[in-house]
Design a protein around this motif. Sequence first.
Motif, mmCIF file in Angstrom:
data_model
loop_
_atom_site.group_PDB
_atom_site.id
_atom_site.type_symbol
_atom_site.label_atom_id
_atom_site.label_comp_id
_atom_site.label_asym_id
_atom_site.label_seq_id
_atom_site.Cartn_x
_atom_site.Cartn_y
_atom_site.Cartn_z
ATOM 1 N N LYS A 196 -51.378 5.958 -8.576
ATOM 2 C CA LYS A 196 -50.460 5.435 -9.374
ATOM 3 C C LYS A 196 -50.675 5.820 -10.826
ATOM 4 O O LYS A 196 -49.898 5.969 -11.624
ATOM 5 C CB LYS A 196 -50.932 3.922 -9.235
ATOM 6 N N HIS A 246 -42.171 10.291 -11.911
ATOM 7 C CA HIS A 246 -41.018 9.336 -12.414
ATOM 8 C C HIS A 246 -40.246 10.159 -13.659
ATOM 9 O O HIS A 246 -39.059 9.693 -13.652
ATOM 10 C CB HIS A 246 -41.839 8.253 -12.888
ATOM 11 N N LEU A 276 -37.927 12.092 -11.959
ATOM 12 C CA LEU A 276 -36.730 11.509 -11.490
ATOM 13 C C LEU A 276 -35.729 10.658 -12.484
ATOM 14 O O LEU A 276 -34.676 10.742 -12.176
ATOM 15 C CB LEU A 276 -37.240 10.224 -10.556
ATOM 16 N N ASP A 309 -35.833 5.471 -3.990
ATOM 17 C CA ASP A 309 -35.253 4.854 -4.968
ATOM 18 C C ASP A 309 -34.245 5.714 -5.706
ATOM 19 O O ASP A 309 -33.058 5.396 -6.423
ATOM 20 C CB ASP A 309 -36.200 4.603 -6.115
ATOM 21 N N GLY A 310 -34.442 7.210 -5.752
ATOM 22 C CA GLY A 310 -33.554 8.098 -6.398
ATOM 23 C C GLY A 310 -32.309 8.075 -5.460
ATOM 24 O O GLY A 310 -31.214 7.960 -5.974
ATOM 25 N N CYS A 367 -31.122 5.751 -3.525
ATOM 26 C CA CYS A 367 -30.240 4.230 -3.993
ATOM 27 C C CYS A 367 -29.580 4.524 -5.410
ATOM 28 O O CYS A 367 -28.195 3.860 -5.596
ATOM 29 C CB CYS A 367 -31.179 3.122 -3.914
ATOM 30 N N ALA A 368 -30.143 5.257 -6.120
ATOM 31 C CA ALA A 368 -29.640 4.869 -7.470
ATOM 32 C C ALA A 368 -28.233 5.886 -7.381
ATOM 33 O O ALA A 368 -27.201 5.369 -8.047
ATOM 34 C CB ALA A 368 -30.377 5.506 -8.521
ATOM 35 N N ASN A 411 -25.630 3.960 -5.825
ATOM 36 C CA ASN A 411 -25.095 3.078 -6.572
ATOM 37 C C ASN A 411 -24.136 3.581 -7.664
ATOM 38 O O ASN A 411 -23.042 2.871 -8.014
ATOM 39 C CB ASN A 411 -26.034 2.202 -7.571
ATOM 40 N N ASN A 422 -38.668 -2.573 4.324
ATOM 41 C CA ASN A 422 -38.145 -2.880 3.113
ATOM 42 C C ASN A 422 -37.231 -1.849 2.331
ATOM 43 O O ASN A 422 -36.239 -2.024 2.033
ATOM 44 C CB ASN A 422 -39.171 -3.299 2.087
ATOM 45 N N GLY A 424 -33.840 -1.927 4.099
ATOM 46 C CA GLY A 424 -33.125 -2.980 3.414
ATOM 47 C C GLY A 424 -32.529 -2.642 2.139
ATOM 48 O O GLY A 424 -31.140 -2.887 1.898
ATOM 49 N N LYS A 425 -33.126 -1.971 1.289
ATOM 50 C CA LYS A 425 -32.695 -1.398 0.272
ATOM 51 C C LYS A 425 -31.598 -0.691 0.400
ATOM 52 O O LYS A 425 -30.414 -0.884 -0.266
ATOM 53 C CB LYS A 425 -33.896 -0.724 -0.630
ATOM 54 N N SER A 464 -28.500 -2.006 1.773
ATOM 55 C CA SER A 464 -27.439 -2.709 0.860
ATOM 56 C C SER A 464 -27.105 -2.099 -0.140
ATOM 57 O O SER A 464 -25.699 -2.270 -0.547
ATOM 58 C CB SER A 464 -28.605 -3.777 -0.198
ATOM 59 N N CYS A 465 -27.618 -0.809 -0.732
ATOM 60 C CA CYS A 465 -26.715 -0.087 -1.593
ATOM 61 C C CYS A 465 -25.559 0.733 -0.635
ATOM 62 O O CYS A 465 -24.370 0.737 -1.347
ATOM 63 C CB CYS A 465 -27.716 0.904 -1.983
ATOM 64 N N GLY A 474 -22.648 -1.471 -0.452
ATOM 65 C CA GLY A 474 -22.090 -1.514 -1.739
ATOM 66 C C GLY A 474 -21.111 -0.324 -1.486
ATOM 67 O O GLY A 474 -19.873 -0.552 -2.175
#
Lengths: 203, 725
Positions: free
Chosen positions: B355, B364, B367, B422-423, B425-426, B429, B521, B524-525, B528-529, B532
Amino acid sequence: MDDYKFLFKVVLVGNAGVGKTCLVRRFTQGLFPPGQGATIGVDFMIKTVEVEGEKVKLQIWDTAGQERFRSITQSYYRSAHALILVYDISCQPTFDCLPDWLREIEEYASSKVLRILVGNKIDRDDREIPTHVGEDFAARHNMYFLETSAKEADNVEKLFMQIAEDLMEQARSKDLPRYDTSTANIDSRTSTIGDSSCCGKLI
Amino acid sequence: MEEKEMSKFVTQQAYIDGKIRALSKMIPQLKIIHKDAESLVTTINHISESSEKISGKIRELDTAREKVEECQKRVSDLIDLELCSQGVQKAIYDEDYEQGAALVHRFLSIDQSVVKQTASDFEKVAGVLKSVRTLQDAASQLREIVKHKFGDAVKTQDLHSIERFFKIFPLIGMHEEGITDFCQYLCTKLEDAAQKNLQTALNTPAGDKRYPVIYADTLTLLYEGVARMVNVHQPLIETYYGPGKLIAAVNILQKECDNQTRRIMSEFCKTRNINKKMTQINEISRMSSSSSFSKLEKIDPKDLDVLIGEMTLMHSKIELYIKFVKSKITTDLDVGISDLDERSKNIDKLEQLIKNSQVSQSKHELLGYYLRMEQYYMEESITKAVNLDTAEQGQHTSSMVDDTFFIIRKCIRRSISSGSLDGICAIINNACRVLESDFCNILRSKLKQGYPSGYLDLTQAYNVLQSSIQQGRLQPGDTEVARTAFVVALNNADSCTYYVDALCDRVMLEIEQAMPTMKENDRGKLESCLSGLSSVTATLKDVIEYGLQQLRASAIKPRVHPWIDSFMSINHEMTEDELSAYDAGETFVQTLIMNLESLLAPFKEVLTPSNYDSLVGVVTNEVITRFEKIVFKTTFNRLGGLVLDKEVRSLAGYLTTSTSWSLRDKFARLTQIATVLNLEKVSEISDYWGDHDGALMWRLTPSELRNVMALRIDFKIEDIRRLKL
């Protein structure tokens, strides 16, 4: 299968370290995990609550406060039904940043989004922002206001339940007339108001 | 009585006497038995006493043996001590450090406190103390020498010696130093190689085939280098230092890896003008959102294409490296540390290590850049596609639909290749936002122009003709162009709904292939995206509905109404003769159907099947509501009702066959009205109304029904009123 009448997306934003993750954990798991470390990107939790006998599913998006994750977190604003803007009552800079956050919300979120200002960490005795200052700010910007402590579980339940109730109210009042007009005749009886599939576009 | 008893006693006397005699004979025997028993007790007591004594002795013997063994060990320790102390100096002198270290290792394995105690117990063995001191001296001497020699070996790049001393460190209790020094040595090698690679990268000419991805290549070389080092040295570390020590090694290597990553990233940002591009992009988006100033120099999305590709590649390499480190160390910890608490502590340490590493930071940052640029790329490319929109003759849709979904698919695919959930999903979105607001708004605004009805007044028509002649060519009229634009927009919206569904399905499939081990998890993310994204179809359906309403207002309503209204000009209080005359001529419904046919036919060609069906639905609604209104303005006799009933039936038949879905339900009210008007007499209604098998599912309220009946001039108002409904 989980059955629920309403599905709402709640997004938490605010500076790094104000306690967004702790608020979410407290509400969804009843925990206060100290020394969490910064959230990376976005975290995602679900809790189903009951409001007036109806099952309401809350999809809670816990965003990273750090600047470098902004392009990830911003993409979640648009579909949010409620935005919780959190600051730390013992840390002036987190309060000073609120206008920046509001600008972001203005730019990316839906104009009808329910906005809530939350001053977290009221368990601490080194308060820097008096309650009325937060209240004033919220009132000026047309937001709900609540002070919480994720550590002591103060107002956390209330915060999310209030949101669930408000959103349900909103969904019902907005949705009913719309469905009435579009299916004016005979079918009106068969079209259910808030079935899960249509909630996404309610607001 | 008494006598009887007495004689009984007398007869028993002899028997009793006999018994007494026998008993008195047994008394001496009992005495003997008693004595025997007593002596038995004493014997047993004796035996138990002596056995206890024996076991006590055995215990003593055991302790004695333990002591002897301990003594033997001490003696052997002492002898070894003696030997070690004698050998160690010689070994050091001979530079046989392996031997020396082995001796020290033996010395260190001896319990020193016991040795010292032994030494103080037997003052005579003063040599022991001396030996201990010698060995202690030798150990520290050896430590210094080994450290020093290792340093020299590193300086002279003497690989053999480096490895030699690396193995000696743990023998003389210098595990930590060994790993630290050795890994620091590895770091220097890492640095050299990385510097060289970076220099090569910087010198790569722009024309080179690898130039567009040179930084991704450089990062790859760096991480492969680190991974190779870990793979090569892990067995060594495990053999000589024991399992569970890899984390300490990687901790040091990671620092250098971080340094090099930072260097590469900063060169990358410099060469590829990342900061300038980011500022430009941010400014452009701020401008376009606040006003329509397009003075700003825009970046052509095409120019970003290659760079975005490189960034996703870089990101996926970092992701891969982090995965490698995690799995390597976790496996090593699982083997090396059996204590669960200790292990989880180490796993936390590993999480922290990753981390807080620069590698994660860079990941990060990368990204962040990637997402911003991809978003810009998507928006600008779609704007371009919309601006360059062309409609081929004979096609239902125009190029912007295919192009837009091609772009979105490309962007989402690229995000999948980055390896960041995360990328992904973004980007999903963002795609959702672009489609739902920008794209749908474009469609909506095209539909807002409306569908020109074609009713030009004379002057308008004249002007169009004049201007066409002046320009020297006779073009398809502006109306025609506007109509085509409208129809294409409506079709575009419809075909988009299919594209969106297909996109969601395919994206889910591709992500599952790319990330087979998704956490619950994360799934799920993602879901959900994606949900949408798939809800964009709802917005598209709204757009279609909006378009259909436009069409209804301009093209359907103004034409359908007069057609229906002509119903009123026909007398519906007919005589038999009038009826046959009416039937012989062109009836109302024939004309209506013909007109509807002429209205719908051109649309059938140009609209998508689903849009055409919707249009027929809209036309049907318009016809029905108008018809119902007109019927209420007409009066009927029996024959007029008969005509209406027939006409409603054939109208329903025509419209129902015009679409793929049934419209019959829409006709229910009108059909029922016609049925009522076609009744023989008022009382006949009871055949249809009520609670019996023949009754209809009425769509008319009782009062509506009465109003309909009142349209029949031959039905008496009192009869109607008297009906019990």
